[in-house]
Design a protein around this motif. Sequence first.
Motif, PDB file in Angstrom:
ATOM      1  N   ASP A 170      81.472  28.505  73.561  1.00  0.00           N
ATOM      2  CA  ASP A 170      81.263  29.542  72.535  1.00  0.00           C
ATOM      3  C   ASP A 170      80.716  28.938  71.241  1.00  0.00           C
ATOM      4  N   GLU A 171      81.240  27.764  70.872  1.00  0.00           N
ATOM      5  CA  GLU A 171      80.768  27.097  69.662  1.00  0.00           C
ATOM      6  C   GLU A 171      79.296  26.688  69.806  1.00  0.00           C
ATOM      7  N   GLU A 172      78.992  26.091  70.974  1.00  0.00           N
ATOM      8  CA  GLU A 172      77.608  25.664  71.210  1.00  0.00           C
ATOM      9  C   GLU A 172      76.663  26.866  71.250  1.00  0.00           C
ATOM     10  N   PHE A 173      77.136  27.965  71.847  1.00  0.00           N
ATOM     11  CA  PHE A 173      76.331  29.186  71.906  1.00  0.00           C
ATOM     12  C   PHE A 173      76.077  29.731  70.500  1.00  0.00           C
ATOM     13  N   ALA A 174      77.154  29.742  69.679  1.00  0.00           N
ATOM     14  CA  ALA A 174      77.019  30.239  68.310  1.00  0.00           C
ATOM     15  C   ALA A 174      76.045  29.375  67.511  1.00  0.00           C
ATOM     16  N   ILE A 175      76.137  28.040  67.709  1.00  0.00           N
ATOM     17  CA  ILE A 175      75.232  27.125  67.000  1.00  0.00           C
ATOM     18  C   ILE A 175      73.788  27.357  67.437  1.00  0.00           C
ATOM     19  N   GLU A 176      73.579  27.437  68.759  1.00  0.00           N
ATOM     20  CA  GLU A 176      72.230  27.641  69.292  1.00  0.00           C
ATOM     21  C   GLU A 176      71.674  28.993  68.860  1.00  0.00           C
ATOM     22  N   LYS A 177      72.569  30.005  68.896  1.00  0.00           N
ATOM     23  CA  LYS A 177      72.150  31.343  68.468  1.00  0.00           C
ATOM     24  C   LYS A 177      71.734  31.327  66.999  1.00  0.00           C
ATOM     25  N   SER A 178      72.510  30.610  66.171  1.00  0.00           N
ATOM     26  CA  SER A 178      72.187  30.510  64.750  1.00  0.00           C
ATOM     27  C   SER A 178      70.841  29.816  64.546  1.00  0.00           C
ATOM     28  N   LYS A 179      70.599  28.745  65.357  1.00  0.00           N
ATOM     29  CA  LYS A 179      69.319  28.038  65.265  1.00  0.00           C
ATOM     30  C   LYS A 179      68.161  28.972  65.616  1.00  0.00           C
ATOM     31  N   ILE A 180      68.351  29.722  66.723  1.00  0.00           N
ATOM     32  CA  ILE A 180      67.284  30.631  67.181  1.00  0.00           C
ATOM     33  C   ILE A 180      67.014  31.712  66.137  1.00  0.00           C
ATOM     34  N   VAL A 181      68.100  32.294  65.605  1.00  0.00           N
ATOM     35  CA  VAL A 181      67.955  33.338  64.592  1.00  0.00           C
ATOM     36  C   VAL A 181      67.263  32.793  63.348  1.00  0.00           C
ATOM     37  N   ARG A 182      67.668  31.580  62.915  1.00  0.00           N
ATOM     38  CA  ARG A 182      67.065  30.965  61.738  1.00  0.00           C
ATOM     39  C   ARG A 182      65.573  30.642  61.980  1.00  0.00           C
ATOM     40  N   GLN A 183      65.268  30.136  63.193  1.00  0.00           N
ATOM     41  CA  GLN A 183      63.881  29.818  63.533  1.00  0.00           C
ATOM     42  C   GLN A 183      63.019  31.073  63.558  1.00  0.00           C
ATOM     43  N   GLU A 184      63.572  32.129  64.157  1.00  0.00           N
ATOM     44  CA  GLU A 184      62.826  33.395  64.202  1.00  0.00           C
ATOM     45  C   GLU A 184      62.629  33.963  62.800  1.00  0.00           C
ATOM     46  N   ALA A 185      63.663  33.821  61.967  1.00  0.00           N
ATOM     47  CA  ALA A 185      63.544  34.289  60.587  1.00  0.00           C
ATOM     48  C   ALA A 185      62.472  33.503  59.843  1.00  0.00           C
ATOM     49  N   ASP A 186      62.452  32.171  60.091  1.00  0.00           N
ATOM     50  CA  ASP A 186      61.419  31.332  59.471  1.00  0.00           C
ATOM     51  C   ASP A 186      60.035  31.726  59.960  1.00  0.00           C
ATOM     52  N   ASN A 187      59.927  31.977  61.270  1.00  0.00           N
ATOM     53  CA  ASN A 187      58.632  32.385  61.838  1.00  0.00           C
ATOM     54  C   ASN A 187      58.153  33.696  61.233  1.00  0.00           C
ATOM     55  N   ILE A 188      59.099  34.642  61.102  1.00  0.00           N
ATOM     56  CA  ILE A 188      58.759  35.948  60.516  1.00  0.00           C
ATOM     57  C   ILE A 188      58.329  35.785  59.058  1.00  0.00           C
ATOM     58  N   GLU A 189      59.055  34.933  58.320  1.00  0.00           N
ATOM     59  CA  GLU A 189      58.723  34.707  56.917  1.00  0.00           C
ATOM     60  C   GLU A 189      57.365  34.028  56.775  1.00  0.00           C
ATOM     61  N   GLN A 190      57.088  33.033  57.645  1.00  0.00           N
ATOM     62  CA  GLN A 190      55.804  32.344  57.609  1.00  0.00           C
ATOM     63  C   GLN A 190      54.661  33.291  57.963  1.00  0.00           C
ATOM     64  N   ALA A 191      54.902  34.135  58.987  1.00  0.00           N
ATOM     65  CA  ALA A 191      53.882  35.120  59.372  1.00  0.00           C
ATOM     66  C   ALA A 191      53.623  36.091  58.221  1.00  0.00           C
ATOM     67  N   HIS A 192      54.699  36.504  57.548  1.00  0.00           N
ATOM     68  CA  HIS A 192      54.557  37.409  56.408  1.00  0.00           C
ATOM     69  C   HIS A 192      53.777  36.741  55.278  1.00  0.00           C
ATOM     70  N   GLU A 193      54.096  35.457  55.019  1.00  0.00           N
ATOM     71  CA  GLU A 193      53.388  34.735  53.963  1.00  0.00           C
ATOM     72  C   GLU A 193      51.905  34.578  54.306  1.00  0.00           C
ATOM     73  N   ARG A 194      51.614  34.295  55.604  1.00  0.00           N
ATOM     74  CA  ARG A 194      50.211  34.180  56.017  1.00  0.00           C
ATOM     75  C   ARG A 194      49.473  35.496  55.817  1.00  0.00           C
ATOM     76  N   LYS A 195      50.116  36.586  56.257  1.00  0.00           N
ATOM     77  CA  LYS A 195      49.482  37.902  56.096  1.00  0.00           C
ATOM     78  C   LYS A 195      49.312  38.259  54.621  1.00  0.00           C
ATOM     79  N   LEU A 196      50.325  37.915  53.815  1.00  0.00           N
ATOM     80  CA  LEU A 196      50.244  38.199  52.379  1.00  0.00           C
ATOM     81  C   LEU A 196      49.118  37.378  51.748  1.00  0.00           C
ATOM     82  N   LYS A 197      48.998  36.104  52.160  1.00  0.00           N
ATOM     83  CA  LYS A 197      47.937  35.242  51.640  1.00  0.00           C
ATOM     84  C   LYS A 197      46.573  35.764  52.077  1.00  0.00           C
ATOM     85  N   GLN A 198      46.475  36.187  53.350  1.00  0.00           N
ATOM     86  CA  GLN A 198      45.219  36.746  53.850  1.00  0.00           C
ATOM     87  C   GLN A 198      44.847  38.014  53.087  1.00  0.00           C
ATOM     88  N   ALA A 199      45.870  38.857  52.819  1.00  0.00           N
ATOM     89  CA  ALA A 199      45.623  40.091  52.073  1.00  0.00           C
ATOM     90  C   ALA A 199      45.148  39.790  50.654  1.00  0.00           C
TER      91      ALA A 199
END
Length: 227
Positions: free
Chosen positions: A37-66
């Motif tokens: 459960d601990e390892e799952f929670a850690i991995e889940k947190s990593k995945i969520v954080r990575q996806e959040a970073d990806n979304i933020e980077q994509a948003h920044e790219r789109k904002l920069k392009q705009a």
Amino acid sequence: MSRPLNDDEVLSEMKKMVAFIKQEAMEKAREIQVKADEEFAIEKSKIVRQEADNIEQAHERKLKQAKTANKIAESNATNKSRLEILQARESHLSDLFEDARGKLVSLSEKDSKKYGALLTDLIVQGLLQLLEKKVSVSTREKDADIAKKSVEDAKKNYKDKSGRDVEIEVKQDLSKESSGGVVLYGHNGRIKIDNTLDARLRLLEEQMLPEIRLDLFGPNPNRKFTN
């Protein structure tokens, strides 16, 4: 001496051993589940954080392009507006000089006295540049009569200014499209002085254009230096 265990006692001991093993297995299973459960929670947190970073980077790219697209659009609109203003100004200046040209033509056709005096001055200017004994002067055919008198007056003025005499041959070979004035030739035709009204107006345009632009449209805000 200890006595051997009977069947009931053996069975009781075996049950105790089984219970102990079962308890150990359950505790081990709980440890494994907690760790999983601990390892799952850690991995889940990593995945969520990575996806959040990806979304933020994509948003920044789109904002920069705009922002880039917006700057390009603004620049294009500014350049288009500036070009339209420049074209309108050039058109206005062209109309201004065309009106001046029309007035010159009108002068040669409607006021022979002033036009004759102007021809005299233009011929004298050319003579003082050439300083030749023999000069050829070209005029329009319709200016023949005026030119004869202007030539005689010019010879006198030239004599007064330079102390020299000059022989002038008058030709009526200027184009009918010319606005008037004269062309002088010296050194057996090798040197040409273009004192036609069209040539003088072009010269005036070149010399006066910056000043006229300043008077009509004010200083250029995009110009960093002024002469």
